[in-house]
Design a protein around this motif. Structure first.
Motif, PDB file in Angstrom:
ATOM      1  N   ARG A 136       0.739  -1.208  -0.018  1.00 30.03           N
ATOM      2  CA  ARG A 136       0.011  -0.048   0.101  1.00 30.03           C
ATOM      3  C   ARG A 136       0.931   1.176  -0.079  1.00 30.03           C
ATOM      4  O   ARG A 136       2.252   1.082  -0.098  1.00 30.03           O
ATOM      5  N   GLY A 137       0.381   2.507   0.104  1.00 26.29           N
ATOM      6  CA  GLY A 137       0.986   3.639   0.080  1.00 26.29           C
ATOM      7  C   GLY A 137       1.840   3.599   1.185  1.00 26.29           C
ATOM      8  O   GLY A 137       1.904   3.019   2.320  1.00 26.29           O
ATOM      9  N   ALA A 138       2.979   4.659   1.466  1.00 26.41           N
ATOM     10  CA  ALA A 138       3.835   4.863   2.433  1.00 26.41           C
ATOM     11  C   ALA A 138       3.114   4.886   3.575  1.00 26.41           C
ATOM     12  O   ALA A 138       3.783   4.763   4.876  1.00 26.41           O
ATOM     13  N   GLY A 139       1.959   5.600   3.448  1.00 30.08           N
ATOM     14  CA  GLY A 139       1.142   5.955   4.798  1.00 30.08           C
ATOM     15  C   GLY A 139       0.662   4.583   5.258  1.00 30.08           C
ATOM     16  O   GLY A 139       0.022   4.750   6.439  1.00 30.08           O
ATOM     17  N   ALA A 140       0.882   3.448   4.986  1.00 32.47           N
ATOM     18  CA  ALA A 140       0.164   2.364   5.471  1.00 32.47           C
ATOM     19  C   ALA A 140       1.124   1.400   6.386  1.00 32.47           C
ATOM     20  O   ALA A 140       0.672   0.420   6.565  1.00 32.47           O
ATOM     21  N   GLY A 141       2.349   1.794   6.219  1.00 36.52           N
ATOM     22  CA  GLY A 141       3.211   0.823   6.987  1.00 36.52           C
ATOM     23  C   GLY A 141       4.764   0.811   6.533  1.00 36.52           C
ATOM     24  O   GLY A 141       5.196   1.943   5.709  1.00 36.52           O
ATOM     25  N   GLU A 142       5.489  -0.172   6.533  1.00 39.35           N
ATOM     26  CA  GLU A 142       6.668  -0.095   6.285  1.00 39.35           C
ATOM     27  C   GLU A 142       7.298  -0.143   4.786  1.00 39.35           C
ATOM     28  O   GLU A 142       6.366  -0.994   4.113  1.00 39.35           O
ATOM     29  N   LEU A 143       8.217   0.110   4.370  1.00 36.07           N
ATOM     30  CA  LEU A 143       8.848  -0.142   3.090  1.00 36.07           C
ATOM     31  C   LEU A 143       9.601  -1.315   3.044  1.00 36.07           C
ATOM     32  O   LEU A 143      10.573  -1.547   4.289  1.00 36.07           O
ATOM     33  N   PHE A 144       9.573  -2.452   2.203  1.00 29.67           N
ATOM     34  CA  PHE A 144      10.677  -3.293   1.991  1.00 29.67           C
ATOM     35  C   PHE A 144      11.786  -2.727   1.204  1.00 29.67           C
ATOM     36  O   PHE A 144      11.645  -2.394  -0.160  1.00 29.67           O
ATOM     37  N   PHE A 145      13.050  -2.806   1.551  1.00 29.13           N
ATOM     38  CA  PHE A 145      14.351  -2.408   0.892  1.00 29.13           C
ATOM     39  C   PHE A 145      14.983  -3.647   0.438  1.00 29.13           C
ATOM     40  O   PHE A 145      15.323  -4.706   0.751  1.00 29.13           O
ATOM     41  N   GLY A 146      15.284  -3.442  -0.693  1.00 26.46           N
ATOM     42  CA  GLY A 146      16.642  -4.372  -1.519  1.00 26.46           C
ATOM     43  C   GLY A 146      17.697  -4.276  -0.960  1.00 26.46           C
ATOM     44  O   GLY A 146      17.954  -3.277  -0.056  1.00 26.46           O
ATOM     45  N   GLU A 147      18.646  -5.041  -1.332  1.00 23.92           N
ATOM     46  CA  GLU A 147      20.209  -4.807  -0.772  1.00 23.92           C
ATOM     47  C   GLU A 147      20.994  -3.784  -1.139  1.00 23.92           C
ATOM     48  O   GLU A 147      21.937  -3.465  -0.720  1.00 23.92           O
ATOM     49  N   GLY A 148      20.603  -3.211  -2.406  1.00 24.16           N
ATOM     50  CA  GLY A 148      21.151  -2.077  -2.821  1.00 24.16           C
ATOM     51  C   GLY A 148      22.020  -2.412  -4.137  1.00 24.16           C
ATOM     52  O   GLY A 148      22.525  -3.323  -4.261  1.00 24.16           O
ATOM     53  N   SER A 149      22.444  -1.214  -4.925  1.00 30.37           N
ATOM     54  CA  SER A 149      23.207  -1.139  -5.999  1.00 30.37           C
ATOM     55  C   SER A 149      24.438  -0.326  -5.761  1.00 30.37           C
ATOM     56  O   SER A 149      23.742   1.146  -5.575  1.00 30.37           O
ATOM     57  N   ARG A 150      25.582  -0.754  -5.685  1.00 29.87           N
ATOM     58  CA  ARG A 150      26.541   0.386  -5.495  1.00 29.87           C
ATOM     59  C   ARG A 150      26.948   1.048  -6.658  1.00 29.87           C
ATOM     60  O   ARG A 150      27.511   0.127  -7.269  1.00 29.87           O
TER      61      ARG A 150
END
Lengths: 115, 111
Positions: free
Chosen positions: A97-111
């Motif tokens: 859902r939108g950021a208003g509804a809870g946490e974001l799930f992040f990837g491990e990142g690209s350097r």
């Protein structure tokens, strides 16, 4: 457990070159984000994306940046002409859902390293 | 414009003791606060959150306290374990808007 995946994990490029960072969000998520973290600094918001369009972008996200969801699974960040100061860790995130509804799930990142 | 501030860049705590990480914010319109944990070369991982209508939220060893009048929140970890060593980011947002992160606090748990 479903997760956000990002490729490449590390990319080295010359200044002025185009770079595409790829992300596969969690499959049933609808809202997608790019954040970045310059070494030693805070995690900064770049852009949010919903329903095939940008819903919000930061001052950092200038004309050199673009995002796209070319198919049902990938979410890409393109930097048209990289600058030295674009060197950072880029994180993709998604939420059902939108950021208003809870946490974001992040990837491990690209350097990204710009020489 | 640092709307979310973590004034302690680092913190060392003895294993088994309580770790207290602090966060201050300036935007009174923020209504949801989160803590993320980040290991090197990994993305931030959600830890715990709290809505502005509450002043405390507990999840196992982790408790977040919110003091709206002081615009301050804290994360308590008790007892601290070696695996808790990481960078902890405080984040906040207004309803349906982006997350704004603090600068992070590096927590080191000493065995």
């Amino acid at each position: 457990e479903p997760e956000v995946t990002q490729t490449p994990s590390h990319q080295v490029t010359q200044m002025g070159q185009e770079v595409i960072l790829r992300c596969v969000p969690i499959s049933n998520h609808l809202y997608f984000y790019w954040y970045r973290q310059i070494l030693g600094q805070k995690v900064e918001f770049l852009v949010s994306f919903y329903n095939n369009e940008i819903s919000e972008k930061s001052e950092i996200f200038d004309d050199q940046f673009s995002v796209e969801r070319p198919d049902g699974s990938n979410f890409t960040l393109k930097i048209r002409s990289t600058k030295l100061e674009d060197s950072a860790m880029y994180f993709c995130a998604s939420t059902i859902r939108g950021a208003g509804a809870g946490e974001l799930f992040f990837g491990e990142g690209s350097r990204l390293t710009v020489l | 414009d640092q709307q979310v501030k973590q004034n302690s860049p680092s913190l060392s705590v003895q294993e088994g003791r309580i770790s207290i990480l602090n966060c201050d914010y300036t935007n009174s319109m923020f209504d949801y606060f989160l803590w993320y944990k980040k290991y090197p070369a990994e993305g931030p991982t959600f830890l715990i959150s709290i809505s502005s209508i509450k002043d405390k939220n507990e999840d196992g060893r982790f408790t977040v306290f919110l003091n709206k009048s002081a615009k301050h929140l804290s994360l308590h970890i008790v007892p601290s374990q070696p695996g808790d060593s990481a960078v902890y980011f405080c984040a906040a947002r207004r309803e349906n808007e982006k997350l704004t992160f603090g600068t992070g606090t590096r927590l080191t748990i000493i065995p």
